[in-house]
Scaffold this motif. Sequence first.
Motif, short mmCIF file in Angstrom:
data_model
loop_
_atom_site.label_atom_id
_atom_site.label_comp_id
_atom_site.label_asym_id
_atom_site.label_seq_id
_atom_site.Cartn_x
_atom_site.Cartn_y
_atom_site.Cartn_z
N ALA A 54 0.84 -1.21 0.00
CA ALA A 54 0.00 0.00 0.00
C ALA A 54 0.87 1.26 0.00
N VAL A 55 1.89 1.26 0.84
CA VAL A 55 2.78 2.41 0.90
C VAL A 55 3.58 2.53 -0.39
N ASN A 56 4.10 1.40 -0.88
CA ASN A 56 4.89 1.42 -2.11
C ASN A 56 4.05 1.84 -3.30
N GLY A 57 2.77 1.47 -3.30
CA GLY A 57 1.90 1.88 -4.39
C GLY A 57 1.82 3.39 -4.46
N GLY A 58 1.65 4.04 -3.33
CA GLY A 58 1.62 5.50 -3.30
C GLY A 58 2.97 6.10 -3.68
N VAL A 59 4.03 5.49 -3.18
CA VAL A 59 5.37 5.98 -3.51
C VAL A 59 5.64 5.80 -5.00
N GLN A 60 5.26 4.65 -5.53
CA GLN A 60 5.48 4.40 -6.95
C GLN A 60 4.68 5.39 -7.80
N VAL B 99 6.23 8.05 -10.43
CA VAL B 99 5.80 8.16 -11.83
C VAL B 99 5.35 9.59 -12.12
N ASN B 100 4.59 10.18 -11.21
CA ASN B 100 4.15 11.57 -11.39
C ASN B 100 5.34 12.52 -11.44
N GLU B 101 6.32 12.28 -10.58
CA GLU B 101 7.51 13.12 -10.56
C GLU B 101 8.24 13.05 -11.90
#
Length: 149
Positions: free
Chosen positions: A72-78, A82-84
């Motif tokens: 869950a945390v990695n999904g947000g980080v990923q 990608v957005n960055e």
Amino acid sequence: MFTQSSLPLAHGGVPSSSSFLPEPEPGGIEDALLQLVQDHHHNSLKLRERTDRAKKDAIKKAARAAELMVEAVNGGVQESFVNEKRIELEIRALAATITRFTKQTDQWLTVTHSMNTAIKEIGDFENWMKIMEFDCKSITAAIHNIHQA
């Protein structure tokens, strides 16, 4: 330590219930105690096995919960990563567009300056022509006056 006569009254004077029962067989108590020990050992092993299974199950469930939280945390980080990257690409594209527009604006300014200079020169030429025309008219008038006189 205590003799039969020195024992407390409750123990010495009251006949126990075992005195009314027939005397157990010599191996019977030992067998019963041995059976109790074996049952206790068997129950302890079962309890230990259940405890171990429960412990392993709890560890597996905790590991799975940790995996889910990490996902869950990695999904947000990923997604943020990608957005960055997408934003960085947009910034580069905008910087290139700005550079191109800056060059184009500089070219337009150069052309505009050249046109202004040319228009000034045309104005200067027109003024020069008016002066020349006036001078020619003055000379013509002078010659005409000389010729008539």
